[in-house]
Design an enzyme around this catalytic site. Structure first.
Site, PDB file in Angstrom:
ATOM      1  N   LYS A  79      -7.772  -0.058  -9.631  1.00 59.74           N
ATOM      2  CA  LYS A  79      -8.474  -0.787  -8.565  1.00 59.74           C
ATOM      3  C   LYS A  79      -9.623   0.045  -8.020  1.00 59.74           C
ATOM      4  O   LYS A  79      -9.408   1.187  -7.579  1.00 59.74           O
ATOM      5  CB  LYS A  79      -7.484  -1.093  -7.434  1.00 59.74           C
ATOM      6  N   SER A 107     -13.609  -3.846  -7.314  1.00 54.03           N
ATOM      7  CA  SER A 107     -13.440  -3.709  -5.862  1.00 54.03           C
ATOM      8  C   SER A 107     -14.289  -2.557  -5.354  1.00 54.03           C
ATOM      9  O   SER A 107     -14.460  -1.551  -6.051  1.00 54.03           O
ATOM     10  CB  SER A 107     -11.953  -3.413  -5.566  1.00 54.03           C
ATOM     11  N   HIS A 157     -13.324  -1.627  -2.204  1.00 51.84           N
ATOM     12  CA  HIS A 157     -12.422  -1.310  -1.101  1.00 51.84           C
ATOM     13  C   HIS A 157     -12.833  -2.066   0.176  1.00 51.84           C
ATOM     14  O   HIS A 157     -12.717  -1.562   1.286  1.00 51.84           O
ATOM     15  CB  HIS A 157     -12.432   0.206  -0.845  1.00 51.84           C
ATOM     16  N   ARG A 179     -13.624 -15.378   1.400  1.00 51.42           N
ATOM     17  CA  ARG A 179     -13.283 -15.990   2.688  1.00 51.42           C
ATOM     18  C   ARG A 179     -13.042 -17.490   2.574  1.00 51.42           C
ATOM     19  O   ARG A 179     -12.688 -18.141   3.546  1.00 51.42           O
ATOM     20  CB  ARG A 179     -14.429 -15.770   3.706  1.00 51.42           C
ATOM     21  N   THR A 216      -5.438   3.031  -7.088  1.00 50.15           N
ATOM     22  CA  THR A 216      -6.736   2.884  -6.425  1.00 50.15           C
ATOM     23  C   THR A 216      -7.565   4.137  -6.683  1.00 50.15           C
ATOM     24  O   THR A 216      -7.122   5.251  -6.403  1.00 50.15           O
ATOM     25  CB  THR A 216      -6.538   2.635  -4.925  1.00 50.15           C
ATOM     26  N   SER A 241       0.830  -1.217   0.000  1.00 53.61           N
ATOM     27  CA  SER A 241       0.000   0.000   0.000  1.00 53.61           C
ATOM     28  C   SER A 241       0.859   1.260   0.000  1.00 53.61           C
ATOM     29  O   SER A 241       1.949   1.282   0.579  1.00 53.61           O
ATOM     30  CB  SER A 241      -0.879  -0.003   1.257  1.00 53.61           C
ATOM     31  N   TYR A 249      -1.884   5.731  -4.335  1.00 52.08           N
ATOM     32  CA  TYR A 249      -2.838   6.838  -4.215  1.00 52.08           C
ATOM     33  C   TYR A 249      -2.070   8.072  -4.661  1.00 52.08           C
ATOM     34  O   TYR A 249      -1.079   8.436  -4.002  1.00 52.08           O
ATOM     35  CB  TYR A 249      -3.240   7.069  -2.756  1.00 52.08           C
TER      36      TYR A 249
HETATM   37  C1  LIG Z   1      -7.555  -2.393   6.941  1.00 50.99           C
HETATM   38  C2  LIG Z   1      -7.630  -2.215   5.470  1.00 50.99           C
HETATM   39  C3  LIG Z   1      -6.794  -1.277   4.879  1.00 50.99           C
HETATM   40  C4  LIG Z   1      -6.819  -1.115   3.491  1.00 50.99           C
HETATM   41  N1  LIG Z   1      -5.933  -0.264   2.906  1.00 50.99           N
HETATM   42  C5  LIG Z   1      -5.930  -0.138   1.565  1.00 50.99           C
HETATM   43  C6  LIG Z   1      -4.972   0.692   0.925  1.00 50.99           C
HETATM   44  O1  LIG Z   1      -4.111   1.277   1.551  1.00 50.99           O
HETATM   45  N2  LIG Z   1      -5.038   0.795  -0.425  1.00 50.99           N
HETATM   46  C7  LIG Z   1      -5.973   0.125  -1.173  1.00 50.99           C
HETATM   47  O2  LIG Z   1      -5.990   0.249  -2.397  1.00 50.99           O
HETATM   48  N3  LIG Z   1      -6.882  -0.676  -0.593  1.00 50.99           N
HETATM   49  C8  LIG Z   1      -6.874  -0.831   0.748  1.00 50.99           C
HETATM   50  N4  LIG Z   1      -7.777  -1.671   1.335  1.00 50.99           N
HETATM   51  C9  LIG Z   1      -8.717  -2.434   0.506  1.00 50.99           C
HETATM   52  C10 LIG Z   1      -8.116  -3.796   0.113  1.00 50.99           C
HETATM   53  O3  LIG Z   1      -7.063  -3.627  -0.803  1.00 50.99           O
HETATM   54  C11 LIG Z   1      -9.165  -4.704  -0.537  1.00 50.99           C
HETATM   55  O4  LIG Z   1      -9.794  -4.024  -1.588  1.00 50.99           O
HETATM   56  C12 LIG Z   1     -10.216  -5.196   0.451  1.00 50.99           C
HETATM   57  O5  LIG Z   1      -9.661  -5.440   1.718  1.00 50.99           O
HETATM   58  C13 LIG Z   1     -10.849  -6.478  -0.085  1.00 50.99           C
HETATM   59  O6  LIG Z   1     -11.851  -6.917   0.763  1.00 50.99           O
HETATM   60  P1  LIG Z   1     -11.655  -8.070   1.877  1.00 50.99           P
HETATM   61  O7  LIG Z   1     -10.980  -7.411   3.031  1.00 50.99           O
HETATM   62  O8  LIG Z   1     -13.047  -8.485   2.164  1.00 50.99           O
HETATM   63  O9  LIG Z   1     -10.800  -9.173   1.261  1.00 50.99           O
HETATM   64  C14 LIG Z   1      -7.736  -1.860   2.716  1.00 50.99           C
HETATM   65  C15 LIG Z   1      -8.562  -2.795   3.331  1.00 50.99           C
HETATM   66  C16 LIG Z   1      -8.503  -2.992   4.695  1.00 50.99           C
HETATM   67  C17 LIG Z   1      -9.373  -4.048   5.314  1.00 50.99           C
END
Ligand SMILES: Cc1cc2nc3c(=O)[nH]c(=O)nc-3n(C[C@H](O)[C@H](O)[C@H](O)COP(=O)(O)O)c2cc1C
Length: 364
Positions: A228, A250, A252, A287, A158, A108, A132
Site C-alpha cells: 500500500k 495510495s 496515504h 467521497r 504500507t 491498522s 508497518y
Molecule cells: C486518520 C487517518 C489515519 C490513518 N492511519 C493509517 C494507518 O495506520 N495505516 C495506513 O496504512 N494508512 C493509514 N491511513 C491512510 C488510509 O489507509 C488511506 O490510505 C486514506 O485515508 C485514504 O484516503 P481518504 O481518507 O481520502 O479515503 C490513515 C488515514 C487517516 C485519515
C-alpha cells in the site's frame, strides 16, 4: 441521526461538530499545504462518464470477489490508526459496520484494539491486517503471527511511511495519543503504554525496509501480501516482481508527501504496469459512489475509504460508519445502472474520459 445523512459530506459535517480540535485535525488533516489532500478529491472530478443505454439493469449488483473473498461491493474500509479517539466504539465498531455491509475491514498496526480482540469481537467479519514493520523485528513478527493466527486474510504492508509526514495541524493543536487510550503495538515496542505524538509512534517503525524484505515477507506469509502506497509504474512492477498479490495505489490520504500525485492521476499507469498480474486497489478522495465507479472503470478491482467511514464512526459510532458504507454502496449501484452495467466487472475504460474542461462543475 445518521439515518438522516444523505451523503458523505453530511457525515463529515457531523464529525466536524463532534470532534475535539486535536483529533479533528489528526483525522481530517494532511501534510504540508494539504495540496495532495485536496487534489485527491478533485482529481476524481476530472473524469466524466460515457454511459451506455438500453441495457437491462434489473439485476445489477455491486457484488464482487477480492483475492477469493466474496464481498457485497468493491469498496472496503481502509486502515486508520487510533479509532477509539474518534469514538468509543473504535475499531470494533468499524469492523462491525463493515461486516454488516458485508465488506472487508483492514485493521491498522496503530489500532487501539489488538488483532485477537478484534477477531473475538467480530468473528464473522472479513478482515485484513495493515503492517508497518517495526525497528524491533520481534514486535513485527508477533503482530503478524497474532493476526494470521486469528483469521486476518491478508497482510497490507504500507510503504509510504515512516517517517510521519509533516502534519502541521497536529503541531498546532499539540495532538498526542494519551496513554490511557492504549495502542497495543506501541506498548509492545516501548514495554509499557505511554502518551505519544504521531511522529513518536512512527519513530518506532523501521525506515530500512527494502524490496528484498518484502519478498521475504511474501514468501513466508501464509496469506496474500499487498503493498500500500504505490504511485508509479516502476514501483508497481517491483511490487509484483517481489511477490505482492496486490498493489494499493495510495498517497496515504495526502498525509505523507504533500504534492505527490493524486491517486486518480496515478492509477492508470499502475494498472498498465501490473497488467493483470496482481489485484489493484486505490484510495484517496473517494467521497461518492461515482468516484468509486470511475476508479473501477480505470482498472481498479476495488477502492478503499478512510475518512468517510471514520467521519461516520466519529459522529455516530458503528451506526454512523454503517450508514456511510450504505450510502456509498447505493450510489455505486446507481452509477452502475445508469452506466448500463449489470456488474462491476463490466465497467471499463470505455465508460470514462477526461472532463472536457476541468473545474467547470463544482461539488455540492
Ligand atoms: C486518520 C487517518 C489515519 C490513518 N492511519 C493509517 C494507518 O495506520 N495505516 C495506513 O496504512 N494508512 C493509514 N491511513 C491512510 C488510509 O489507509 C488511506 O490510505 C486514506 O485515508 C485514504 O484516503 P481518504 O481518507 O481520502 O479515503 C490513515 C488515514 C487517516 C485519515
Amino acid at each position: 441521526m445518521s439515518k438522516e445523512w444523505i451523503n458523505v459530506a453530511d457525515a463529515e459535517r457531523a464529525a466536524t461538530a463532534a470532534l475535539e480540535p486535536g483529533p479533528l485535525g489528526y483525522f481530517s488533516g494532511g501534510a504540508g499545504d494539504e495540496l495532495t489532500l485536496a487534489e485527491n478529491v478533485e482529481a476524481w472530478g476530472r473524469w466524466r462518464f460515457r454511459p451506455r443505454v438500453l441495457v437491462d439493469t434489473t439485476a445489477t449488483t455491486t457484488a464482487t470477489e477480492l483475492l477469493g473473498t466474496p464481498l457485497s461491493m468493491p469498496l472496503i474500509v481502509a486502515p486508520v490508526a487510533f479509532q477509539r479517539l474518534a469514538h468509543p466504539d473504535g475499531e470494533i465498531g468499524m469492523a462491525r459496520a463493515a461486516a454488516a455491509a458485508d465488506t472487508l475491514f483492514c485493521l491498522s498496526t496503530l489500532a487501539t484494539t489488538k488483532p485477537s480482540e478484534l477477531a473475538a469481537a467480530v468473528p464473522a467479519g472479513r478482515r485484513w491486517f495493515q503492517l508497518y514493520p517495526f525497528r524491533e523485528e520481534a514486535v513485527t513478527r508477533a503482530l503478524v503471527e497474532e493476526a494470521v493466527g486469528c483469521g486476518f486474510e491478508a497482510i497490507v504492508v504500507t510503504v509510504d511511511a515512516p517517517p510521519a509526514g509533516n502534519r502541521e495541524r497536529d503541531l498546532r493543536t499539540g495532538f498526542e495519543i494519551p496513554a490511557e487510550v492504549g495502542v497495543p503495538s506501541v506498548a509492545a515496542a516501548f514495554g509499557a503504554e505511554r502518551t505519544v505524538t504521531v511522529a513518536e509512534a512512527f519513530e518506532l517503525m523501521s525506515p530500512a525496509v527494502e524490496w528484498p524484505d518484502l519478498a521475504e515477507l511474501a514468501a513466508d506469509s501464509p496469506v496474500p501480501v499487498l503493498v500500500k502506497g504505490v504511485l508509479t509504474a516502476e514501483d508497481a512492477e517491483l511490487a509484483v516482481g517481489h511477490g505482492a498479490a496486490g498493489v494499493i495505489v495510495s498517497n496515504h490520504g495526502g498525509r505523507q508527501l504533500d504534492r505527490s500525485l493524486a491517486t486518480a492521476e496515478a492509477l492508470s499507469e499502475v494498472v498498465d504496469a501490473v497488467d493483470g498480474r496482481a489485484v489493484i486497489l486505490v484510495d484517496g478522495g473517494i467521497r461518492r459512489g461515482v468516484d468509486a465507479a470511475i476508479a473501477l472503470a480505470l482498472g481498479a478491482d476495488a477502492v478503499l475509504v478512510g475518512r468517510p467511514a471514520l467521519w461516520g464512526l466519529a459522529a455516530a459510532g458503528e451506526a454512523g460508519a454503517r450508514r456511510v458504507l450504505e450510502l456509498l454502496q447505493a450510489e455505486l449501484a446507481l452509477a452502475l445502472e445508469l452506466c448500463g452495467c449489470r456488474a462491476v466487472g463490466e465497467l471499463g475504460r470505455g465508460h470514462v474520459r477526461r472532463a472536457p474542461a476541468a473545474g467547470v462543475y463544482s461539488r455540492p
